[in-house]
Motif scaffolding. Structure first.
Motif, PDB file in Angstrom:
ATOM      1  N   SER A 177     -25.052   3.389  34.939  1.00 36.17           N
ATOM      2  CA  SER A 177     -25.618   2.395  35.849  1.00 36.17           C
ATOM      3  C   SER A 177     -25.508   2.899  37.283  1.00 36.17           C
ATOM      4  N   TRP A 178     -26.105   2.177  38.201  1.00 37.22           N
ATOM      5  CA  TRP A 178     -26.080   2.596  39.603  1.00 37.22           C
ATOM      6  C   TRP A 178     -24.658   2.631  40.150  1.00 37.22           C
ATOM      7  N   GLN A 179     -23.839   1.657  39.796  1.00 40.37           N
ATOM      8  CA  GLN A 179     -22.457   1.667  40.278  1.00 40.37           C
ATOM      9  C   GLN A 179     -21.629   2.738  39.587  1.00 40.37           C
ATOM     10  N   GLN A 180     -21.947   3.058  38.338  1.00 36.52           N
ATOM     11  CA  GLN A 180     -21.230   4.145  37.660  1.00 36.52           C
ATOM     12  C   GLN A 180     -21.570   5.507  38.252  1.00 36.52           C
ATOM     13  N   VAL A 181     -22.815   5.682  38.660  1.00 32.91           N
ATOM     14  CA  VAL A 181     -23.251   6.991  39.186  1.00 32.91           C
ATOM     15  C   VAL A 181     -22.894   7.167  40.653  1.00 32.91           C
ATOM     16  N   PHE A 182     -22.952   6.062  41.440  1.00 29.33           N
ATOM     17  CA  PHE A 182     -22.753   6.209  42.887  1.00 29.33           C
ATOM     18  C   PHE A 182     -21.556   5.443  43.433  1.00 29.33           C
ATOM     19  N   GLY A 183     -20.867   4.670  42.610  1.00 27.89           N
ATOM     20  CA  GLY A 183     -19.662   4.007  43.083  1.00 27.89           C
ATOM     21  C   GLY A 183     -19.867   2.551  43.451  1.00 27.89           C
TER      22      GLY A 183
END
Length: 551
Positions: free
Chosen positions: A248-254
């Motif tokens: 997900s976006w938070q998994q990939v970018f924090g």
């Protein structure tokens, strides 16, 4: 190339080649050390001004604007075209205003850059047609986290994208038919300063589902392939989260607001990609997107979150390859920093909106000389006939911006443009900028010499721009805006002392540069310095400086 023949090329920039071809469209081309805009076979510097947002909606209003623009030595006018103007009723297109703008530009020897105010203008959807605004079910809005709507169409809506794309494609098709041989229009801006405010991302159901879903593989592949050249803030966020290639976006970018910004950047860029592809399919002119920049210490949502900003340019490149470049609208100080952030390999520098006045004049010299910009444009160029506006803190409320300095520097740049374009190509142009209260001097390398530009005026924080065009090993043409002195030095072994052999003050008259005075003695600090005066721009003077070395 002689100065006389170069002057002839400069004059040609304001006209149109009789051999202009429907197929030989304006385009970007790498020429030597610079990417340049090619118009009718010749490189072209955009000396531009942007109209106020609603000026071009009225041909009657524009009647008084055209001659003023021509008298200010612009060669290009940035002109909004609003969706509501060309498609007031769905499926019924009206291009009479656009046709009038083309006629007005041609009659006054101006080119145009069209600004497509489609779904968004500075995050808002205020220039969309009424039939779009009123149908919230068909054309959904960006939602806040508490479920409230905003005056912003959603980039996640297929219906919004399809309607916007259809209108833009119709615009470009008409432009091909009406201007395919004239080439009055050089480029097109797709939308205007997109992004989300006042929160960092859209919270509509479609947006929430996309945010929880996987980052598109196209983006993660781009990150892997360009890892060494990624913008540092993006690369740091990605690597700190493990440099993942899926998730997900938070998994990939924090877990940060930057992730929201990158997420929206992908959505807006993907949307603009489809608009640009549809437009180029009809008429393939250069197309770009512009960014509203970030004030100091602002977080996503306080600025246009998702716009084509320096930290998200790689996301935009991955999602929108049909856009030829990304551009900054620069109203803040630190012009050199912001402009430099967009003068990246593979991204031609064009500044569609900037401050007017002496600040704009100095910035224009720096952009063309140091960063090989293809164009510079001051905003609100027609302000003389408009209600005064507060330009992002540049002018006080009720105060009109000064356009005289821009007019003067454009007169000078019109004459110098062939020399500038040639120097950009050869890598022999440069410039220095002194800006901000703390900066008292700037140093720049010119050939085998170093030039130090020192602020001499009493006004704290006054802007100074100095352009250098190398004409030979020891000869330079110098144009300046501001109040400064230039001192030359060299670190070449065996000859540490640099003297000024001569300074010729020159003016452009009857199509060529003519020596007005040979400056010496008190006028050159006894051969130690070149003095730049504030009136140099208004007088249109440049300096031919010849240096030598001695022990």
């Amino acid at each position: 190339m002689s100065l006389l023949s170069l002057a002839s090329v400069a004059e040609a920039q304001h006209g149109r080649s009789s051999g202009a071809s429907h197929e030989d469209l304006p385009h970007l081309e790498q020429r030597g050390a610079a990417t340049q805009l090619i118009v009718d076979g010749n490189p072209y510097l955009i000396l531009g001004g942007e109209l106020h947002n609603s000026s071009s909606s009225s041909l009657a209003y524009m009647q008084d604007v055209w001659p003023r623009m021509e008298s200010m030595h612009l060669n290009t006018l940035l002109t909004p075209v609003a969706w509501e103007t060309i498609e007031p009723e769905e499926g019924h297109f009206d291009f009479h205003v656009l046709d009038g703008l083309l006629e007005g530009a041609r009659a006054h020897h101006l080119r145009l850059v069209l600004l497509w105010f489609g779904a968004w203008k500075n995050t808002f959807s205020s220039y969309a047609p009424g039939w779009v605004k009123r149908d919230e079910q068909r054309f959904p809005r960006v939602l806040l986290s508490d479920g409230r709507g905003t005056e912003r169409l959603s980039p996640f809506s297929d219906a919004v994208r399809a309607a916007d794309s259809k209108a833009f494609s119709a615009l470009m098709q008409h432009l091909r038919e009406a201007d395919g041989d004239e080439h009055t229009v050089l480029m097109v801006q797709v939308e205007n300063e997109v992004g989300v405010i006042p929160e960092s991302r859209d919270h509509s159901p479609a947006a929430e589902a996309a945010f929880r879903g996987d980052v598109p593989a196209t983006l993660t592949r781009y990150l892997e392939q360009h890892r060494s050249s990624l913008q540092p803030e993006l690369r740091t966020a990605w690597e700190a989260a493990g440099a993942r290639t899926s998730g997900s976006w938070q998994q990939v970018f924090g877990l940060s607001s930057l992730t929201d910004d990158l997420f929206m950047a992908w959505q807006y860029a993907s949307y603009l990609e489809q608009i640009a592809v549809a437009g180029k399919r009809a008429y393939s002119l250069p197309m770009y997107a512009n960014a509203a920049l970030i004030r100091p210490n602002y977080e996503p949502g306080q600025y246009n979150s998702g716009g084509p900003l320096p930290h998200s340019m790689d996301v935009w490149r991955a999602a929108a390859p049909a856009l030829d470049f990304l551009s900054p609208d620069i109203y803040f100080n630190e012009f050199a920093y912001w402009a430099g952030a967009y003068a990246r390999p593979g991204n031609a520098l064009f500044i569609p909106e900037a401050q007017p006045g002496i600040v704009g004049a100095a910035n224009a010299l720096y952009a063309f000389g140091r960063l090989s910009a293809v164009g510079f444009s001051a905003f609100g160029i027609d302000d003389q006939g408009n209600a005064p506006l507060d330009l992002v803190g540049i002018t006080r409320p009720g105060e009109r911006p000064d356009t005289t300095a821009i007019a003067s520097v454009y007169a000078e740049l019109s004459a110098l443009s062939p020399l500038i374009l040639d120097a950009q190509r050869r890598g022999s142009a440069t410039a220095a900028l002194v800006e901000g209260d703390a900066q008292r001097a700037a140093r720049v390398r010119i050939g085998e010499y170093t030039a130090e530009i020192r602020r001499t005026g009493n006004e704290q924080g006054s802007r100074i721009g100095v352009l250098f065009l190398q004409q030979g090993p020891d000869t330079f043409l110098v144009a300046g805006a501001g109040d400064a002195q230039v001192v030359f030095s060299s670190d070449r072994p065996g000859a540490p002392i640099v003297g000024i052999e001569s300074i010729d003050e020159e003016l452009y008259e009857h199509g060529q540069w003519v020596v007005r005075r040979r400056l010496n003695g008190d006028e050159s600090g006894q051969g130690q310095q070149l003095r730049i005066y504030p009136q140099d721009i208004s007088d249109g003077r440049i300096y031919r400086v010849r240096l030598y070395r001695y022990h």
